[in-house]
Motif scaffolding. Sequence first.
Motif, PDB file in Angstrom:
ATOM      1  N   VAL A 241       0.844  -1.201   0.000  1.00 32.96           N
ATOM      2  CA  VAL A 241       0.000   0.000   0.000  1.00 32.96           C
ATOM      3  C   VAL A 241       0.878   1.250   0.000  1.00 32.96           C
ATOM      4  O   VAL A 241       0.645   2.184  -0.775  1.00 32.96           O
ATOM      5  N   GLU A 242       1.890   1.279   0.849  1.00 32.43           N
ATOM      6  CA  GLU A 242       2.791   2.437   0.897  1.00 32.43           C
ATOM      7  C   GLU A 242       3.495   2.651  -0.437  1.00 32.43           C
ATOM      8  O   GLU A 242       3.659   3.790  -0.887  1.00 32.43           O
ATOM      9  N   ASP A 243       3.892   1.554  -1.100  1.00 30.23           N
ATOM     10  CA  ASP A 243       4.558   1.641  -2.395  1.00 30.23           C
ATOM     11  C   ASP A 243       3.599   2.169  -3.467  1.00 30.23           C
ATOM     12  O   ASP A 243       3.965   3.033  -4.271  1.00 30.23           O
ATOM     13  N   LEU A 244       2.372   1.661  -3.467  1.00 29.23           N
ATOM     14  CA  LEU A 244       1.361   2.145  -4.411  1.00 29.23           C
ATOM     15  C   LEU A 244       1.092   3.631  -4.188  1.00 29.23           C
ATOM     16  O   LEU A 244       1.051   4.413  -5.141  1.00 29.23           O
ATOM     17  N   VAL A 245       0.910   4.011  -2.934  1.00 26.77           N
ATOM     18  CA  VAL A 245       0.631   5.405  -2.615  1.00 26.77           C
ATOM     19  C   VAL A 245       1.788   6.294  -3.073  1.00 26.77           C
ATOM     20  O   VAL A 245       1.566   7.350  -3.676  1.00 26.77           O
ATOM     21  N   LYS A 246       3.012   5.875  -2.822  1.00 31.29           N
ATOM     22  CA  LYS A 246       4.161   6.668  -3.254  1.00 31.29           C
ATOM     23  C   LYS A 246       4.173   6.826  -4.776  1.00 31.29           C
ATOM     24  O   LYS A 246       4.353   7.926  -5.292  1.00 31.29           O
ATOM     25  N   ASP A 247       3.958   5.722  -5.494  1.00 36.58           N
ATOM     26  CA  ASP A 247       3.917   5.793  -6.957  1.00 36.58           C
ATOM     27  C   ASP A 247       2.827   6.743  -7.431  1.00 36.58           C
ATOM     28  O   ASP A 247       3.046   7.569  -8.321  1.00 36.58           O
ATOM     29  N   TRP A 248       1.641   6.607  -6.864  1.00 36.97           N
ATOM     30  CA  TRP A 248       0.517   7.429  -7.307  1.00 36.97           C
ATOM     31  C   TRP A 248       0.681   8.876  -6.887  1.00 36.97           C
ATOM     32  O   TRP A 248       0.265   9.777  -7.623  1.00 36.97           O
ATOM     33  N   GLU A 249       1.255   9.105  -5.711  1.00 34.11           N
ATOM     34  CA  GLU A 249       1.546  10.485  -5.304  1.00 34.11           C
ATOM     35  C   GLU A 249       2.491  11.120  -6.325  1.00 34.11           C
ATOM     36  O   GLU A 249       2.269  12.248  -6.761  1.00 34.11           O
ATOM     37  N   ASP A 250       3.547  10.380  -6.683  1.00 34.44           N
ATOM     38  CA  ASP A 250       4.527  10.909  -7.641  1.00 34.44           C
ATOM     39  C   ASP A 250       3.909  11.127  -9.015  1.00 34.44           C
ATOM     40  O   ASP A 250       4.084  12.186  -9.625  1.00 34.44           O
ATOM     41  N   GLN A 251       3.192  10.129  -9.518  1.00 34.93           N
ATOM     42  CA  GLN A 251       2.659  10.205 -10.878  1.00 34.93           C
ATOM     43  C   GLN A 251       1.448  11.125 -10.994  1.00 34.93           C
ATOM     44  O   GLN A 251       1.390  11.959 -11.892  1.00 34.93           O
TER      45      GLN A 251
ATOM     46  N   LYS B  93      -7.276   5.468   2.678  1.00 35.82           N
ATOM     47  CA  LYS B  93      -8.128   6.659   2.836  1.00 35.82           C
ATOM     48  C   LYS B  93      -7.304   7.929   2.699  1.00 35.82           C
ATOM     49  O   LYS B  93      -7.744   8.895   2.048  1.00 35.82           O
ATOM     50  N   GLU B  94      -6.130   7.955   3.297  1.00 36.12           N
ATOM     51  CA  GLU B  94      -5.282   9.143   3.225  1.00 36.12           C
ATOM     52  C   GLU B  94      -4.927   9.491   1.783  1.00 36.12           C
ATOM     53  O   GLU B  94      -4.931  10.664   1.395  1.00 36.12           O
ATOM     54  N   PHE B  95      -4.622   8.460   0.974  1.00 37.17           N
ATOM     55  CA  PHE B  95      -4.330   8.752  -0.427  1.00 37.17           C
ATOM     56  C   PHE B  95      -5.559   9.305  -1.129  1.00 37.17           C
ATOM     57  O   PHE B  95      -5.487  10.322  -1.840  1.00 37.17           O
ATOM     58  N   PHE B  96      -6.714   8.622  -0.969  1.00 33.66           N
ATOM     59  CA  PHE B  96      -7.922   9.091  -1.650  1.00 33.66           C
ATOM     60  C   PHE B  96      -8.297  10.496  -1.194  1.00 33.66           C
ATOM     61  O   PHE B  96      -8.731  11.323  -2.011  1.00 33.66           O
TER      62      PHE B  96
ATOM     63  N   ILE C  82      -5.683  -8.142 -19.333  1.00 31.60           N
ATOM     64  CA  ILE C  82      -6.833  -8.480 -18.495  1.00 31.60           C
ATOM     65  C   ILE C  82      -7.040  -7.292 -17.575  1.00 31.60           C
ATOM     66  O   ILE C  82      -6.105  -6.806 -16.940  1.00 31.60           O
ATOM     67  N   LYS C  83      -8.251  -6.809 -17.504  1.00 32.26           N
ATOM     68  CA  LYS C  83      -8.556  -5.627 -16.710  1.00 32.26           C
ATOM     69  C   LYS C  83      -8.810  -6.039 -15.260  1.00 32.26           C
ATOM     70  O   LYS C  83      -9.855  -6.560 -14.926  1.00 32.26           O
ATOM     71  N   TYR C  84      -7.807  -5.820 -14.390  1.00 32.77           N
ATOM     72  CA  TYR C  84      -7.938  -6.173 -12.978  1.00 32.77           C
ATOM     73  C   TYR C  84      -8.526  -5.046 -12.151  1.00 32.77           C
ATOM     74  O   TYR C  84      -8.937  -5.255 -11.029  1.00 32.77           O
ATOM     75  N   GLY C  85      -8.504  -3.843 -12.655  1.00 33.92           N
ATOM     76  CA  GLY C  85      -9.049  -2.715 -11.917  1.00 33.92           C
ATOM     77  C   GLY C  85      -7.989  -1.861 -11.277  1.00 33.92           C
ATOM     78  O   GLY C  85      -6.802  -1.985 -11.544  1.00 33.92           O
ATOM     79  N   CYS C  86      -8.427  -1.013 -10.396  1.00 37.08           N
ATOM     80  CA  CYS C  86      -7.558  -0.072  -9.688  1.00 37.08           C
ATOM     81  C   CYS C  86      -6.926  -0.796  -8.503  1.00 37.08           C
ATOM     82  O   CYS C  86      -7.642  -1.301  -7.631  1.00 37.08           O
ATOM     83  N   ALA C  87      -5.611  -0.838  -8.468  1.00 35.61           N
ATOM     84  CA  ALA C  87      -4.916  -1.558  -7.401  1.00 35.61           C
ATOM     85  C   ALA C  87      -5.305  -1.034  -6.021  1.00 35.61           C
ATOM     86  O   ALA C  87      -5.600  -1.816  -5.111  1.00 35.61           O
ATOM     87  N   LEU C  88      -5.329   0.275  -5.847  1.00 38.86           N
ATOM     88  CA  LEU C  88      -5.715   0.842  -4.547  1.00 38.86           C
ATOM     89  C   LEU C  88      -7.216   0.708  -4.310  1.00 38.86           C
ATOM     90  O   LEU C  88      -7.648   0.441  -3.191  1.00 38.86           O
ATOM     91  N   GLY C  89      -7.996   0.892  -5.351  1.00 43.06           N
ATOM     92  CA  GLY C  89      -9.449   0.734  -5.217  1.00 43.06           C
ATOM     93  C   GLY C  89      -9.820  -0.690  -4.824  1.00 43.06           C
ATOM     94  O   GLY C  89     -10.683  -0.905  -3.967  1.00 43.06           O
ATOM     95  N   ASN C  90      -9.158  -1.663  -5.449  1.00 45.87           N
ATOM     96  CA  ASN C  90      -9.424  -3.058  -5.101  1.00 45.87           C
ATOM     97  C   ASN C  90      -9.074  -3.331  -3.642  1.00 45.87           C
ATOM     98  O   ASN C  90      -9.828  -4.000  -2.926  1.00 45.87           O
ATOM     99  N   LEU C  91      -7.914  -2.832  -3.202  1.00 45.59           N
ATOM    100  CA  LEU C  91      -7.518  -3.026  -1.801  1.00 45.59           C
ATOM    101  C   LEU C  91      -8.478  -2.293  -0.858  1.00 45.59           C
ATOM    102  O   LEU C  91      -8.792  -2.800   0.223  1.00 45.59           O
ATOM    103  N   ALA C  92      -8.962  -1.130  -1.264  1.00 42.56           N
ATOM    104  CA  ALA C  92      -9.928  -0.404  -0.431  1.00 42.56           C
ATOM    105  C   ALA C  92     -11.196  -1.223  -0.254  1.00 42.56           C
ATOM    106  O   ALA C  92     -11.716  -1.357   0.863  1.00 42.56           O
ATOM    107  N   ILE C  93     -11.690  -1.794  -1.352  1.00 35.99           N
ATOM    108  CA  ILE C  93     -12.908  -2.606  -1.283  1.00 35.99           C
ATOM    109  C   ILE C  93     -12.681  -3.851  -0.435  1.00 35.99           C
ATOM    110  O   ILE C  93     -13.492  -4.198   0.411  1.00 35.99           O
ATOM    111  N   GLU C  94     -11.564  -4.512  -0.673  1.00 34.64           N
ATOM    112  CA  GLU C  94     -11.299  -5.786  -0.011  1.00 34.64           C
ATOM    113  C   GLU C  94     -10.900  -5.635   1.452  1.00 34.64           C
ATOM    114  O   GLU C  94     -11.288  -6.440   2.295  1.00 34.64           O
ATOM    115  N   MET C  95     -10.131  -4.606   1.788  1.00 40.91           N
ATOM    116  CA  MET C  95      -9.496  -4.560   3.102  1.00 40.91           C
ATOM    117  C   MET C  95     -10.032  -3.502   4.067  1.00 40.91           C
ATOM    118  O   MET C  95      -9.797  -3.602   5.269  1.00 40.91           O
ATOM    119  N   SER C  96     -10.743  -2.494   3.584  1.00 45.44           N
ATOM    120  CA  SER C  96     -11.137  -1.391   4.470  1.00 45.44           C
ATOM    121  C   SER C  96     -12.023  -1.842   5.624  1.00 45.44           C
ATOM    122  O   SER C  96     -11.932  -1.305   6.727  1.00 45.44           O
TER     123      SER C  96
END
Length: 192
Positions: A55-65, A122-125, A97-111
């Motif tokens: 999650v931290e790695d995804l957030v860092k990538d998305w913050e940067d990009q 949540k902090e990233f969103f 193959i369309k897997y979806g949004c990596a952070l969105g999927n984790l939000a749905i599955e893990m929140s």
Amino acid sequence: MSSKKQEIIRIAREVIHSKGYQATSVSDIMAAANIGKGQFYHYFQSKHDLGLAIVEDLVKDWEDQLIIGILNTSDDPVTKLNRMLQWAETSHAEMEIKYGCALGNLAIEMSSQDEEFRVKIKEFFNHWVNSVADILTEMIEDHQLDESINPKRNAESIVAMIEGGILLMVSRQNIQVLQDVFEVIKQQYHLN
């Protein structure tokens, strides 16, 4: 961070993105990364520890990009919003193959399952929504949007439309669904 640890995170991101966090075992990650238990546990105390690192790695990538690279640039507001939509579309168009949004999927599955995951995601969103709200405020000040709109609510709606469009795209395995949602956003916010 060591390059091996970063490599394990990168590989685990891909595995979890395709299978989901709950369905992915440590064995799946070790096999994909071609490592043994000793090497896994040298870098991570548990699957949970790795999950939070992902999650931290995804957030860092998305913050940067997204946040730094697009939304917080000196470009005009319309360009920033169009670039955001293009960024989201391109990242999904490249997937066979369309897997979806990596952070969105984790939000749905893990929140609802894990508070640490939920808070980090949540902090990233929130940062994404606030960045879009700032852009909408700028558009209102530039008389590009009606001053009666609420920038924060509309920013939440835009992010929700993007994430919802991604969900529909996944269920249909068709990028056109996402492109159609983006066209609605462009029309509603005068981005064409």
